[in-house]
Design a protein around this motif. Structure first.
Motif, PDB file in Angstrom:
ATOM      1  N   ASP A 252      -6.936   7.875   0.544  1.00 58.52           N
ATOM      2  CA  ASP A 252      -6.529   6.365   1.595  1.00 58.52           C
ATOM      3  C   ASP A 252      -5.491   7.114   2.638  1.00 58.52           C
ATOM      4  OD1 ASP A 252      -7.689   4.739   0.265  1.00 58.52           O
ATOM      5  OD2 ASP A 252      -6.698   4.947  -1.003  1.00 58.52           O
TER       6      ASP A 252
ATOM      7  N   ARG B 163      -9.230  -7.546  -7.562  1.00 56.41           N
ATOM      8  CA  ARG B 163      -8.971  -8.060  -6.327  1.00 56.41           C
ATOM      9  C   ARG B 163      -8.552  -9.157  -6.465  1.00 56.41           C
ATOM     10  NH1 ARG B 163     -14.167  -7.269  -5.043  1.00 56.41           N
ATOM     11  NH2 ARG B 163     -15.113  -9.281  -5.718  1.00 56.41           N
TER      12      ARG B 163
ATOM     13  N   ASN C 204      -8.650  -3.537  -0.097  1.00 58.99           N
ATOM     14  CA  ASN C 204      -8.052  -2.286  -1.390  1.00 58.99           C
ATOM     15  C   ASN C 204      -9.077  -2.619  -2.388  1.00 58.99           C
ATOM     16  OD1 ASN C 204      -6.991  -2.534  -4.396  1.00 58.99           O
ATOM     17  ND2 ASN C 204      -5.782  -1.281  -3.078  1.00 58.99           N
ATOM     18  N   THR C 205     -10.061  -3.161  -2.360  1.00 49.60           N
ATOM     19  CA  THR C 205     -10.887  -2.908  -4.107  1.00 49.60           C
ATOM     20  C   THR C 205     -11.817  -3.088  -3.321  1.00 49.60           C
ATOM     21  OG1 THR C 205     -11.408  -5.726  -3.946  1.00 49.60           O
ATOM     22  CG2 THR C 205      -9.679  -4.316  -5.175  1.00 49.60           C
TER      23      THR C 205
ATOM     24  N   TYR D  33      -4.514  -8.046  -6.860  1.00 47.49           N
ATOM     25  CA  TYR D  33      -3.770  -6.900  -5.566  1.00 47.49           C
ATOM     26  C   TYR D  33      -3.645  -8.268  -4.261  1.00 47.49           C
ATOM     27  CZ  TYR D  33      -3.843  -4.449  -0.773  1.00 47.49           C
ATOM     28  OH  TYR D  33      -3.694  -4.141   0.081  1.00 47.49           O
TER      29      TYR D  33
ATOM     30  N   GLN E 179      -2.757   3.205   4.144  1.00 49.01           N
ATOM     31  CA  GLN E 179      -3.865   2.501   3.265  1.00 49.01           C
ATOM     32  C   GLN E 179      -5.550   2.629   4.023  1.00 49.01           C
ATOM     33  OE1 GLN E 179      -2.408   5.338   0.132  1.00 49.01           O
ATOM     34  NE2 GLN E 179      -1.729   5.723   2.329  1.00 49.01           N
TER      35      GLN E 179
ATOM     36  N   GLU F  77       1.079  -1.225   0.607  1.00 50.17           N
ATOM     37  CA  GLU F  77      -0.033   0.110   0.283  1.00 50.17           C
ATOM     38  C   GLU F  77       0.783   1.348  -0.247  1.00 50.17           C
ATOM     39  OE1 GLU F  77      -3.127  -0.139  -0.736  1.00 50.17           O
ATOM     40  OE2 GLU F  77      -4.046  -1.636  -0.223  1.00 50.17           O
TER      41      GLU F  77
END
Length: 179
Positions: A64, A132, A121-122, A135, A69, A46
């Motif tokens: 973020d 996703r 993250n997503t 990541y 983040q 991140e």
């Protein structure tokens, strides 16, 4: 869904911005039963472990902040714990704990698996499944490197391995078998 260990852990531990970063990952991992190396993997991906990192260019208008983040969509809930954007940016341990809180929520809501790591993250949108998975794969690769490094260091210095907390690590390691 409220995770109650969060405020208690913060009050008991009273971390400060000067606390050793590894201690923050270790303690947050212990309290949330998440391998600290997984939390560190997320922070590496991140922000490259930059405590004051800010990304204000999200498509949905959110930002973020901090080394983990943490997305501003969480600010409303974090306000209940007296955690503000400023605290996230000024106190790396608060940031790590908050990231662990988000990931623990994902695990409770979606299961302890790599998809839940990707949701960090997503978010859970089905439209973002490809992003996703990519990541989660990045996190998995960072995590594997950190685990290998830890193993090598433990082999060189056996006394370091004796003091290691294996509870959260072994729980998260079970995720590794879930491809």
């Amino acid at each position: 869904m409220k995770i109650t260990v969060f405020p208690a852990a913060l009050l008991v531990l009273s971390f400060s911005a000067g606390a050793a970063p590894q201690m923050c990952f270790d303690q947050a991992g212990h309290d949330y039963r998440i391998d600290p190396l997984l939390l560190m993997s997320i922070s590496i991906k991140e922000s490259k472990l930059k405590a004051a990192a800010i990304n204000g260019s999200n498509r949905d208008g959110t930002e973020d902040v901090c080394g983990m983040q943490v997305n501003s969509s969480h600010y409303g809930k974090l306000k209940n714990f007296n955690i503000t954007r400023e605290r996230l940016l000024k106190d790396p341990c608060i940031c790590v704990y908050t990231g662990a809180w988000v990931l623990a929520h994902n695990f409770r809501s979606y299961g302890k698996n790599w998809d839940s790591v990707g949701i960090y993250n997503t978010g859970p949108s089905k439209k973002l499944i490809t992003r996703r998975k990519a990541y989660a794969e990045d996190i998995k690769n960072i995590y594997r490197v950190l685990l290998a490094r830890k193993t090598l260091l433990a082999q060189r210095s056996p006394q370091n391995g004796e003091n290691d907390r294996t509870g959260p690590a072994s729980e998260t390691a079970a995720m590794n078998s879930v491809q």
